[in-house]
Write a protein that holds these residues in place. Structure first.
Motif, PDB file in Angstrom:
ATOM      1  N   ASP A   1      -1.816   9.004  -4.354  1.00  0.00           N
ATOM      2  CA  ASP A   1      -2.675   9.925  -3.581  1.00  0.00           C
ATOM      3  C   ASP A   1      -3.122  11.028  -4.377  1.00  0.00           C
ATOM      4  OD1 ASP A   1      -2.174   8.451  -1.051  1.00  0.00           O
ATOM      5  OD2 ASP A   1      -0.157   9.669  -0.955  1.00  0.00           O
ATOM      6  N   SER A   2      -2.292  11.608  -5.205  1.00  0.00           N
ATOM      7  CA  SER A   2      -2.722  12.635  -6.094  1.00  0.00           C
ATOM      8  C   SER A   2      -3.634  12.432  -7.082  1.00  0.00           C
ATOM      9  CB  SER A   2      -1.579  13.394  -6.881  1.00  0.00           C
ATOM     10  OG  SER A   2      -0.367  13.911  -5.824  1.00  0.00           O
ATOM     11  N   MET A   3      -3.601  10.931  -7.548  1.00  0.00           N
ATOM     12  CA  MET A   3      -4.520  10.510  -8.508  1.00  0.00           C
ATOM     13  C   MET A   3      -5.951  10.529  -8.115  1.00  0.00           C
ATOM     14  SD  MET A   3      -5.149   6.939 -10.355  1.00  0.00           S
ATOM     15  CE  MET A   3      -5.699   6.129  -8.871  1.00  0.00           C
ATOM     16  N   GLU A   4      -5.977   9.886  -6.644  1.00  0.00           N
ATOM     17  CA  GLU A   4      -7.486   9.708  -5.936  1.00  0.00           C
ATOM     18  C   GLU A   4      -7.837  11.270  -5.798  1.00  0.00           C
ATOM     19  OE1 GLU A   4      -7.396   7.352  -2.394  1.00  0.00           O
ATOM     20  OE2 GLU A   4      -7.078   5.537  -3.720  1.00  0.00           O
ATOM     21  N   GLU A   5      -7.047  12.271  -5.526  1.00  0.00           N
ATOM     22  CA  GLU A   5      -7.406  13.683  -5.169  1.00  0.00           C
ATOM     23  C   GLU A   5      -8.527  14.105  -6.590  1.00  0.00           C
ATOM     24  OE1 GLU A   5      -4.614  16.158  -4.027  1.00  0.00           O
ATOM     25  OE2 GLU A   5      -4.203  15.110  -2.104  1.00  0.00           O
ATOM     26  N   ARG A   6      -8.022  13.722  -7.704  1.00  0.00           N
ATOM     27  CA  ARG A   6      -8.272  13.978  -9.157  1.00  0.00           C
ATOM     28  C   ARG A   6      -9.563  13.111  -9.431  1.00  0.00           C
ATOM     29  NH1 ARG A   6      -5.714  12.964 -13.097  1.00  0.00           N
ATOM     30  NH2 ARG A   6      -4.126  11.499 -12.205  1.00  0.00           N
TER      31      ARG A   6
ATOM     32  N   ASP B   1       0.697  -1.185  -0.176  1.00  0.00           N
ATOM     33  CA  ASP B   1      -0.158   0.092   0.048  1.00  0.00           C
ATOM     34  C   ASP B   1       0.900   1.197  -0.056  1.00  0.00           C
ATOM     35  OD1 ASP B   1      -1.904   1.951   0.029  1.00  0.00           O
ATOM     36  OD2 ASP B   1      -2.776   1.256   2.081  1.00  0.00           O
ATOM     37  N   ARG B   2       0.702   1.928  -1.002  1.00  0.00           N
ATOM     38  CA  ARG B   2       1.365   3.255  -1.005  1.00  0.00           C
ATOM     39  C   ARG B   2       0.558   4.528  -0.722  1.00  0.00           C
ATOM     40  NH1 ARG B   2       4.497   3.844  -6.859  1.00  0.00           N
ATOM     41  NH2 ARG B   2       5.403   5.638  -5.645  1.00  0.00           N
TER      42      ARG B   2
ATOM     43  N   ALA C   1       5.502   7.279 -14.263  1.00  0.00           N
ATOM     44  CA  ALA C   1       6.444   6.260 -14.619  1.00  0.00           C
ATOM     45  C   ALA C   1       7.469   6.046 -13.181  1.00  0.00           C
ATOM     46  CB  ALA C   1       7.564   6.373 -15.854  1.00  0.00           C
ATOM     47  N   ASP C   2       6.775   5.438 -12.189  1.00  0.00           N
ATOM     48  CA  ASP C   2       7.419   4.904 -11.056  1.00  0.00           C
ATOM     49  C   ASP C   2       6.719   3.432 -10.922  1.00  0.00           C
ATOM     50  OD1 ASP C   2       5.399   5.356  -9.576  1.00  0.00           O
ATOM     51  OD2 ASP C   2       6.111   6.751  -8.186  1.00  0.00           O
ATOM     52  N   MET C   3       7.630   2.651 -10.090  1.00  0.00           N
ATOM     53  CA  MET C   3       7.269   1.533 -10.143  1.00  0.00           C
ATOM     54  C   MET C   3       6.231   0.912  -8.679  1.00  0.00           C
ATOM     55  SD  MET C   3      10.546  -0.838 -11.476  1.00  0.00           S
ATOM     56  CE  MET C   3      11.778   0.194 -10.548  1.00  0.00           C
ATOM     57  N   ASP C   4       5.399  -0.012  -8.532  1.00  0.00           N
ATOM     58  CA  ASP C   4       4.799  -0.483  -7.462  1.00  0.00           C
ATOM     59  C   ASP C   4       5.432  -1.774  -6.991  1.00  0.00           C
ATOM     60  OD1 ASP C   4       2.909   1.615  -7.132  1.00  0.00           O
ATOM     61  OD2 ASP C   4       1.693   0.951  -8.816  1.00  0.00           O
ATOM     62  N   PHE C   5       6.668  -1.653  -6.978  1.00  0.00           N
ATOM     63  CA  PHE C   5       7.447  -2.760  -6.231  1.00  0.00           C
ATOM     64  C   PHE C   5       8.214  -2.368  -5.250  1.00  0.00           C
ATOM     65  CE2 PHE C   5       7.878  -3.895 -11.246  1.00  0.00           C
ATOM     66  CZ  PHE C   5       6.799  -4.671 -11.235  1.00  0.00           C
ATOM     67  N   ILE C   6       8.487  -3.216  -4.298  1.00  0.00           N
ATOM     68  CA  ILE C   6       9.274  -3.073  -3.058  1.00  0.00           C
ATOM     69  C   ILE C   6      10.723  -2.925  -3.631  1.00  0.00           C
ATOM     70  CG2 ILE C   6       9.998  -3.908  -0.877  1.00  0.00           C
ATOM     71  CD1 ILE C   6       7.465  -4.957  -0.711  1.00  0.00           C
ATOM     72  N   CYS C   7      11.382  -1.820  -3.196  1.00  0.00           N
ATOM     73  CA  CYS C   7      12.725  -1.728  -3.266  1.00  0.00           C
ATOM     74  C   CYS C   7      13.667  -2.980  -2.918  1.00  0.00           C
ATOM     75  CB  CYS C   7      13.441  -0.303  -2.858  1.00  0.00           C
ATOM     76  SG  CYS C   7      12.719   0.895  -3.511  1.00  0.00           S
ATOM     77  N   PRO C   8      14.865  -3.009  -3.296  1.00  0.00           N
ATOM     78  CA  PRO C   8      15.888  -3.994  -2.678  1.00  0.00           C
ATOM     79  C   PRO C   8      15.974  -3.639  -1.227  1.00  0.00           C
ATOM     80  CG  PRO C   8      16.578  -3.264  -4.690  1.00  0.00           C
ATOM     81  CD  PRO C   8      15.435  -2.286  -4.437  1.00  0.00           C
ATOM     82  N   GLU C   9      16.021  -4.734  -0.316  1.00  0.00           N
ATOM     83  CA  GLU C   9      15.993  -4.466   0.978  1.00  0.00           C
ATOM     84  C   GLU C   9      17.371  -3.904   1.361  1.00  0.00           C
ATOM     85  OE1 GLU C   9      16.161  -8.123   2.936  1.00  0.00           O
ATOM     86  OE2 GLU C   9      17.728  -9.204   1.981  1.00  0.00           O
ATOM     87  N   GLU C  10      18.456  -3.857   0.715  1.00  0.00           N
ATOM     88  CA  GLU C  10      19.719  -3.288   1.085  1.00  0.00           C
ATOM     89  C   GLU C  10      19.518  -1.658   0.971  1.00  0.00           C
ATOM     90  OE1 GLU C  10      20.624  -7.318  -0.783  1.00  0.00           O
ATOM     91  OE2 GLU C  10      19.573  -5.571  -1.314  1.00  0.00           O
ATOM     92  N   ILE C  11      18.746  -1.192   0.119  1.00  0.00           N
ATOM     93  CA  ILE C  11      18.431   0.152   0.124  1.00  0.00           C
ATOM     94  C   ILE C  11      17.843   0.564   1.218  1.00  0.00           C
ATOM     95  CG2 ILE C  11      17.307   2.077  -1.202  1.00  0.00           C
ATOM     96  CD1 ILE C  11      17.891   0.470  -3.788  1.00  0.00           C
TER      97      ILE C  11
END
Length: 392
Positions: free
Chosen positions: A23-28, A13-14, A39-49
């Motif tokens: 969030d901004s899309m739901e406001e619209r 959940d983002r 163009a960003d990703m709905d994936f969890i980043c590498p855990e090392e980050i």
């Protein structure tokens, strides 16, 4: 951590994170719309980050930051390891983002009224960077065949050079049409530009999103001389989903070009990096290869799913062959709707795409761009919603 299909399938959940996509899309548009646009990703980043960020955040001082040699070397090692381009610390400068680089280049190397070549349909900020700084847009549209595959029109590029173009902005790999330009194509382009002394800015932020080994060709492996007027822009932000941390880089073998860009940024006060951007990028470049390989395999499967779904649901739609990026470019001309009409119908059907006219008012008409960097069930849901939008 095993970065397999199960890892990238997992939803998270983002909402509530000041996220443009959710969030901004739901406001619209209200709740319940499937966001397949920005163009960003709905994936969890590498855990090392995450681990590196948390460790740095635990130190309760966040003062002025400078780029460390260790962070720079991690980036240079990644470029050599993944893309076989050799660069030195002196051949790079840090930027807040690639779009900053486009704008800074426009200010650094051209004057108001100068012509700058672009190849539409192309990423909207190419247009904005030129127009907002009172330069002249010189469009050299890409060619498109019946299968939706695009190629360069070098005759138009040469004509623009003959008509006084001072600079060209290249999208390599190309957003939104998904091309990974071949070495032969880039060599032919560079021969034209060099003949007319036209400077090249190569936006290479999608360099890591290629699905065949070594399919991405860095422009700095084509123009290799220290006098060549070529700058490449890239960032870990696209590859590892770090765009909110605002860190990118400009590379050039011609260090005098970098100095000119750096002077421009200093003039407007862009003199400081983001400590968390640096920490995250260093971790990504050091530890992110396994995650990246798993993500690419997952994106490739998502593209195949979309292609299958469109063939079944909207057989007259043309999905451009995806050689690079995680962005599908869909030609819906056969169904007769403008982008404005498509967007309105898609919103009612519960999905948000990027309208094609963002990439060029003429060549983007009747097109939509879809973001495939999300769990596969949402790709299927997006295809279902698009069918509903088209068929009413």
């Amino acid at each position: 951590m095993k970065y397999d299909k199960a890892f990238f399938d997992q939803p998270f959940d983002r909402h509530g994170t000041a996220c443009i996509k959710w969030d901004s899309m739901e406001e619209r548009l209200g709740k319940g719309v499937n966001p397949m646009f920005v163009a960003d990703m709905d994936f969890i980043c590498p855990e090392e980050i995450t681990k590196a960020m948390v460790e740095r955040a635990a130190h309760p001082a966040y003062g002025y930051t400078e780029q460390t040699k260790r962070a720079t070397q991690a980036m240079l090692d990644f470029m050599q390891r993944r893309h076989h381009v050799s660069l030195t610390e002196e051949e790079q400068i840090m930027l807040p983002c690639v779009v900053t680089g486009l704008r800074a280049a426009t200010l650094s190397y051209t004057q108001p009224g100068d012509g700058i070549i672009i190849q539409p349909p192309v990423y909207g900020p190419f247009y904005f960077s030129i127009r907002d700084n009172e330069r002249k847009i010189m469009e050299c549209p890409l060619r498109c065949d019946t299968n939706g595959r695009y190629t360069m029109n070098l005759e138009l590029v040469e004509e623009a050079c003959q008509n006084g173009a001072k600079m060209m902005m290249l999208c390599n790999p190309h957003n939104p049409v998904g091309r990974a330009w071949s070495r032969e194509e880039l060599q032919a382009l560079w021969q034209v530009l060099k003949r007319y002394d036209v400077l090249l800015i190569s936006d290479e932020i999608h360099e890591d999103f290629v699905f065949e080994k070594d399919a991405f060709v860095p422009m700095l492996t084509v123009a290799t001389d220290s006098a060549d007027k070529v700058i490449a822009l890239t960032s870990a932000s696209k590859t590892f989903n770090l765009a909110g941390l605002q860190q990118a880089v400009a590379f050039a073998h011609n260090t005098s070009l970098l100095k000119a860009m750096q002077n421009t940024m200093h003039a407007v006060g862009v003199v400081q990096g983001n400590i968390f951007g640096m920490i995250a990028a260093e971790a990504a470049y050091t530890y992110g290869d396994e995650w990246l390989d798993g993500m690419l395999a997952y994106i490739r499967e998502g593209e195949q799913i979309l292609r299958r779904e469109l063939a079944q649901r909207l057989p007259q739609a043309v999905l451009t062959p995806l050689e690079a990026t995680y962005l599908g470019w869909i030609d819906l001309t056969a169904y007769g709707f403008t982008v404005e009409q498509l967007q309105e119908r898609c919103h009612r059907a519960g999905v948000e795409f990027t309208g094609g006219t963002f990439f060029g008012e003429t060549l983007g008409e009747h097109h939509l761009r879809i973001n495939l960097a999300c769990p596969h069930d949402r790709v299927i849901k997006a295809a279902e919603s698009l069918e509903k939008a088209i068929k009413g």
